[in-house]
Write a protein that holds these residues in place. Structure first.
Motif, PDB file in Angstrom:
ATOM      1  N   LYS A  98       0.832  -1.202   0.000  1.00 42.20           N
ATOM      2  CA  LYS A  98       0.000   0.000   0.000  1.00 42.20           C
ATOM      3  C   LYS A  98       0.870   1.257   0.000  1.00 42.20           C
ATOM      4  CE  LYS A  98      -3.937  -0.083   0.539  1.00 42.20           C
ATOM      5  NZ  LYS A  98      -5.064  -0.119  -0.430  1.00 42.20           N
ATOM      6  N   ARG A 101       2.047   1.877  -3.577  1.00 35.77           N
ATOM      7  CA  ARG A 101       0.977   2.424  -4.432  1.00 35.77           C
ATOM      8  C   ARG A 101       0.663   3.867  -4.064  1.00 35.77           C
ATOM      9  NH1 ARG A 101      -0.671  -2.939  -3.834  1.00 35.77           N
ATOM     10  NH2 ARG A 101      -2.022  -2.490  -2.060  1.00 35.77           N
ATOM     11  N   THR A 102       0.747   4.182  -2.769  1.00 35.40           N
ATOM     12  CA  THR A 102       0.484   5.551  -2.336  1.00 35.40           C
ATOM     13  C   THR A 102       1.563   6.499  -2.854  1.00 35.40           C
ATOM     14  OG1 THR A 102      -0.585   4.727  -0.327  1.00 35.40           O
ATOM     15  CG2 THR A 102       0.070   7.038  -0.339  1.00 35.40           C
ATOM     16  N   GLN A 103       2.817   6.061  -2.791  1.00 35.88           N
ATOM     17  CA  GLN A 103       3.907   6.881  -3.320  1.00 35.88           C
ATOM     18  C   GLN A 103       3.734   7.119  -4.817  1.00 35.88           C
ATOM     19  OE1 GLN A 103       7.099   4.303  -1.753  1.00 35.88           O
ATOM     20  NE2 GLN A 103       7.929   6.123  -0.756  1.00 35.88           N
ATOM     21  N   MET A 105       0.888   7.191  -6.395  1.00 35.83           N
ATOM     22  CA  MET A 105      -0.213   8.133  -6.542  1.00 35.83           C
ATOM     23  C   MET A 105       0.253   9.571  -6.307  1.00 35.83           C
ATOM     24  SD  MET A 105      -3.785   8.465  -4.355  1.00 35.83           S
ATOM     25  CE  MET A 105      -4.286   6.786  -4.711  1.00 35.83           C
ATOM     26  N   ALA A 113      -3.671  13.822  -4.837  1.00 36.13           N
ATOM     27  CA  ALA A 113      -3.564  12.560  -4.088  1.00 36.13           C
ATOM     28  C   ALA A 113      -3.922  12.772  -2.621  1.00 36.13           C
ATOM     29  CB  ALA A 113      -2.147  11.998  -4.207  1.00 36.13           C
ATOM     30  N   GLY A 117      -6.817  10.634  -1.010  1.00 35.15           N
ATOM     31  CA  GLY A 117      -6.453   9.771   0.107  1.00 35.15           C
ATOM     32  C   GLY A 117      -7.298   9.985   1.340  1.00 35.15           C
ATOM     33  N   LEU A 123      -5.254   4.996   3.556  1.00 40.10           N
ATOM     34  CA  LEU A 123      -4.545   6.111   2.923  1.00 40.10           C
ATOM     35  C   LEU A 123      -4.533   7.348   3.816  1.00 40.10           C
ATOM     36  CD1 LEU A 123      -5.544   6.026  -0.862  1.00 40.10           C
ATOM     37  CD2 LEU A 123      -3.471   5.184   0.241  1.00 40.10           C
ATOM     38  N   MET A 127      -0.985   8.775   3.954  1.00 35.16           N
ATOM     39  CA  MET A 127      -0.751   9.850   3.000  1.00 35.16           C
ATOM     40  C   MET A 127       0.023  11.048   3.562  1.00 35.16           C
ATOM     41  SD  MET A 127      -1.163  10.669  -0.195  1.00 35.16           S
ATOM     42  CE  MET A 127      -2.477   9.633  -0.843  1.00 35.16           C
TER      43      MET A 127
END
Length: 220
Positions: A98, A101-103, A105, A113, A117, A123, A127
């Motif tokens: 996760k 994927r957040t990075q 985004m 983002a 988030g 997130l 985030m």
């Protein structure tokens, strides 16, 4: 069900309830508490209490927005101070898939983002710190964080408020027993959905770890 819930909060002063809600919303990103209890649970409950006139809806909205923005700002500062070391902490290693994927985004969508988030429990906890780690300027983060915080708080608080009103309306029309039965079914459905989501996320994380281990084996 609702009567039992009311019995729990009837003896509590409103100031204490406001404080608990603010603390849960603040701690979600500031202390990564969102991994344990999503902040929207607190504001939905606050909305229900506001529908019963135990809390002031306008004051609840203001307190929740301030707590959300402040908590995310602390999370941002943690990420900015720790930098890449943040990714080696236990909580971020545990959710490596996760995090990755957040990075991605953040790289693709920038400030948007932060807004997106806000509406996913995991997130929301990840985030702010990851954005701080990415060195996004704080004014840009604050703008999207504030907009997302306002929309998130208003949406879920009013959701709880109207749900509380709807329960009372159904109770008057169809009888309190039926209304309680419907409420119980709704809660059970939410609990089942929550645990299925957790199971799916755990499977995704396990897959990400397995892929990383395979890559490391190939390199060695």
């Amino acid at each position: 069900m609702l009567e039992n819930f009311n019995a729990l909060v009837d003896g509590l002063p409103p100031a204490l309830i406001y404080l608990v809600i603010a603390a849960l919303v603040f701690a979600e990103a500031a202390l990564f508490f969102g991994f344990v209890l999503p902040g929207e649970t607190a504001i939905v409950v606050g909305g229900v209490l506001a529908s019963q006139h135990k809390l002031s809806l306008p004051l609840l909205l203001v307190i929740a927005v301030v707590a959300a923005v402040a908590g995310d700002s602390v999370g941002y500062e943690i990420g900015r101070k720790l930098g890449p070391r943040l990714l080696t902490t236990r909580v971020f290693v545990r959710h490596e898939g996760k995090v990755s994927r957040t990075q991605d985004m953040i790289r693709r969508r920038g400030g948007l983002a932060v807004f997106i988030g806000r509406f996913t429990a995991l997130l929301r906890a990840l985030m702010p710190a990851l954005v701080g780690c990415s060195k996004m300027p704080y004014p840009k983060f604050l703008l999207f964080n504030f907009i997302g915080g306002v929309v998130w708080v208003v949406t879920f608080t009013l959701g709880g408020f109207f749900a509380g009103n709807a329960f009372e309306h159904v109770a008057k029309l169809a009888g309190r027993g039926l209304a309680i039965g419907v409420a119980v079914l709704a809660v059970v459905a939410l609990v089942v959905w929550h645990f299925r989501k957790k199971k799916r996320e755990a499977a995704e994380e396990a897959g990400a770890h397995a892929e990383r281990d395979a890559q490391e084996t190939v390199r060695s």
